[in-house]
Design a protein around this motif. Structure first.
Motif, short mmCIF file in Angstrom:
data_model
loop_
_atom_site.label_atom_id
_atom_site.label_comp_id
_atom_site.label_asym_id
_atom_site.label_seq_id
_atom_site.Cartn_x
_atom_site.Cartn_y
_atom_site.Cartn_z
N THR A 160 16.59 8.55 35.70
CA THR A 160 17.29 7.51 34.92
C THR A 160 18.02 8.08 33.72
O THR A 160 18.67 7.33 32.98
CB THR A 160 16.29 6.46 34.42
OG1 THR A 160 15.43 7.04 33.42
CG2 THR A 160 15.45 5.91 35.57
N GLY A 161 17.92 9.39 33.48
CA GLY A 161 18.52 9.97 32.30
C GLY A 161 17.61 9.93 31.08
O GLY A 161 18.04 10.26 29.97
N TRP A 162 16.36 9.56 31.30
CA TRP A 162 15.39 9.51 30.20
C TRP A 162 15.20 10.88 29.60
O TRP A 162 15.07 11.89 30.30
CB TRP A 162 14.06 8.98 30.74
CG TRP A 162 12.92 8.96 29.78
CD1 TRP A 162 12.77 8.16 28.69
CD2 TRP A 162 11.72 9.76 29.85
NE1 TRP A 162 11.56 8.40 28.08
CE2 TRP A 162 10.90 9.37 28.76
CE3 TRP A 162 11.27 10.75 30.72
CZ2 TRP A 162 9.65 9.95 28.53
CZ3 TRP A 162 10.03 11.33 30.49
CH2 TRP A 162 9.23 10.94 29.41
N VAL A 163 15.21 10.95 28.29
CA VAL A 163 15.00 12.20 27.58
C VAL A 163 13.54 12.24 27.13
O VAL A 163 13.12 11.45 26.27
CB VAL A 163 15.94 12.33 26.37
CG1 VAL A 163 15.64 13.62 25.61
CG2 VAL A 163 17.39 12.28 26.82
N LEU A 196 5.96 5.07 20.93
CA LEU A 196 5.40 5.10 22.28
C LEU A 196 5.98 3.96 23.12
O LEU A 196 6.30 4.14 24.29
CB LEU A 196 3.88 4.99 22.21
CG LEU A 196 3.17 5.22 23.54
CD1 LEU A 196 3.14 6.69 23.90
CD2 LEU A 196 1.75 4.67 23.50
N VAL A 197 6.12 2.79 22.51
CA VAL A 197 6.70 1.66 23.22
C VAL A 197 8.19 1.88 23.48
O VAL A 197 8.67 1.73 24.61
CB VAL A 197 6.49 0.35 22.42
CG1 VAL A 197 7.23 -0.81 23.10
CG2 VAL A 197 5.00 0.03 22.30
N ASP A 198 8.93 2.25 22.43
CA ASP A 198 10.39 2.33 22.54
C ASP A 198 10.85 3.50 23.41
O ASP A 198 11.84 3.38 24.13
CB ASP A 198 11.00 2.47 21.14
CG ASP A 198 10.82 1.22 20.30
OD1 ASP A 198 10.59 0.15 20.89
OD2 ASP A 198 10.90 1.32 19.06
N ARG A 199 10.13 4.62 23.34
CA ARG A 199 10.61 5.83 24.01
C ARG A 199 9.93 6.10 25.34
O ARG A 199 10.35 7.00 26.08
CB ARG A 199 10.44 7.04 23.09
CG ARG A 199 11.19 6.92 21.77
CD ARG A 199 11.16 8.20 20.97
NE ARG A 199 11.84 9.29 21.68
CZ ARG A 199 11.87 10.55 21.26
NH1 ARG A 199 11.23 10.88 20.15
NH2 ARG A 199 12.51 11.48 21.96
N LEU A 205 10.02 2.98 30.95
CA LEU A 205 9.32 3.00 32.22
C LEU A 205 9.36 1.65 32.90
O LEU A 205 9.61 1.55 34.11
CB LEU A 205 7.87 3.44 32.00
CG LEU A 205 6.96 3.44 33.22
CD1 LEU A 205 7.50 4.38 34.31
CD2 LEU A 205 5.54 3.84 32.84
N ALA A 206 9.13 0.59 32.13
CA ALA A 206 9.15 -0.76 32.70
C ALA A 206 10.54 -1.15 33.18
O ALA A 206 10.67 -2.05 34.02
CB ALA A 206 8.66 -1.77 31.66
#
Length: 438
Positions: free
Chosen positions: A72-75, A88-91, A96-97
């Motif tokens: 997804t391009g997640w860093v 933890l929630v934002d990154r 993930l959700a």
């Protein structure tokens, strides 16, 4: 009757462990349905978003979740950086959700009221294992029922605080004085500052929640000199919380204990040991806390009380499920001896999986911090290994389910110095589970 294989596996709770379970289910080709009672995933973690964890990112991201996020391009955050709960929630949790694999299976604002077998209450045995699970849920449209082939309860224990009273029940007057009592991790330097600045605060508890709040209050007192801090514990020493200092494999955890010890020794915090709270009495300028120190009567008047005595699992919605729980720890019976806080720290709990987490109702599991009942030794990485094993079993891969491995940091404030005689205080700022962990 046979359980329809096209029914989803319902995961209750959209925190780190619940979303990890969904990721493992998707990778195994099993349809999940994640039910989160909050308005967004990670709602419990967001409640203590101002707190910085003392476990770095390398312990906070599930391996399968990482694989789903990669395309997804997640860093990915740097492995040795300590996130806050909000980070933890934002990154991690929210991205993930939102992955294509998970997003269609997540429902927020849905509270599970009860879990049972379809057409069979707890007392009925005939054909029980062949029946699907029935869940009564409530959302914005009202109440309805859902069917599931299996259920994974990852709701954690956040919000189910132990009472201030020492005998497992609230102190006399505790309910009437609730306006003066906060949960374990108020934002004393942020949104809750006015409640504590220049006031008298009593912090009750001997775990990481208490430590973080106490150190926040010490910092607040530097700019608000009339701020008074009293720390009450039921045990005779705070040594267990001071921990391993520089020997701790999680440096931030060791530093936490060192800073707390220094604040007590300097007089910034007044530590009271052997405290039993019996009664809270509303006073003109605050609340009078009455109790005992050893066997002598003692009292103190304060403006605010922080209840950092820890949590206990909420089992009400599982009343019709056949559970096999240890009568003391309220964890699965086979797991209880491995997590007894009198014997283990969070770094010495042996790896465990589906074989120790299963209950008499086949296909039902409690995972994450709730699986530890009243024991305070849960680690987020432990939860990830739990759901990997459980999902492998649900997929029929017995070999993978039984092959449990886990590399955990040891020593530090999770370690017990001997029998622990105060309340469970789940160490929230340690690894970010839906309730808490280290």
């Amino acid at each position: 009757m046979s359980t329809p294989q096209d029914l989803p596996v319902v995961v209750i709770g959209g925190g780190p462990v619940g979303l990890a379970a969904a990721a493992h289910l998707v990778e195994r080709g099993i349809e999940p349905l994640v039910l989160e009672s909050g308005p967004d995933v990670g709602a419990a973690v967001a409640a203590w978003g101002h707190v910085r964890l003392f476990s770095p990112w390398q312990y906070d991201v599930d391996a399968v979740a990482r694989r789903l996020l990669a395309p997804t391009g997640w860093v990915e955050p740097e492995a040795d950086v300590l996130p806050t709960g909000a980070e933890l929630v934002d990154r991690y949790l929210r991205p993930l959700a939102q992955t294509p694999a998970i997003a269609p299976h997540v429902r927020t604002g849905v509270r599970v009221l009860a879990v049972t077998r379809d057409g069979a209450d707890r007392s009925r045995s005939l054909g029980r294992a062949r029946r699907p699970f029935r869940l009564r849920v409530r959302d914005a449209d009202g109440e309805r029922d859902l069917l599931a082939r299996a259920v994974v309860d990852a709701t954690g224990t956040w919000g189910q605080s132990n009472p201030l009273g020492a005998s497992g029940i609230p102190a006399v007057g505790e309910q009437e004085a609730s306006a003066f009592v906060t949960g374990p991790l108020p934002d004393v330097l942020g949104r809750d500052r006015e409640r504590f600045a220049g006031r008298r605060t009593l912090v009750v508890g001997r775990g990481h929640s208490a430590a973080n709040t106490l150190l926040g209050l010490v910092e607040l007192a530097e700019s608000e000199p009339d701020t008074e801090i009293t720390w009450a514990i039921r045990g005779g020493s705070a040594r267990r919380l001071y921990g391993g200092g520089g020997a701790d494999e999680l440096p931030a955890r060791g530093h936490l204990g060192e800073r707390l010890r220094a604040a007590v020794e300097s007089g910034a915090i007044t530590l009271a040991t052997h405290v039993t709270i019996d009664e809270l009495v509303l006073a003109r300028d605050g609340v009078l806390v009455r109790g005992r120190r050893r066997d002598e009567e003692a009292s103190v008047e304060v403006d605010a009380i922080v209840n950092a005595t820890g949590f206990r699992p909420d089992l009400a919605m599982l009343r019709e499920v056949r559970l096999d729980l240890d009568p003391v720890v309220e964890a699965p019976r086979g797991l209880a001896t491995l997590i007894d806080p009198n014997e283990h720290s969070c770094g010495t709990v042996r790896p465990h999986g589906e074989a120790l987490l299963r209950h008499p109702d086949e296909g039902f599991y409690v995972v994450g911090s709730k699986s530890y009942g009243r024991a305070p030794t849960f680690l987020l990485a432990t939860g990830y290994e739990q759901v990997r094993s459980v999902v492998a079993a649900l997929a029929g891969d017995r070999q993978a389910a039984d092959a449990v491995e886990l590399n955990l940091p040891s020593t530090g404030v999770c370690s017990a110095d001997g029998p622990v005689d105060d309340d469970k205080d789940v160490p929230v700022p340690a690894g970010a589970a839906s309730s808490s962990c280290c």
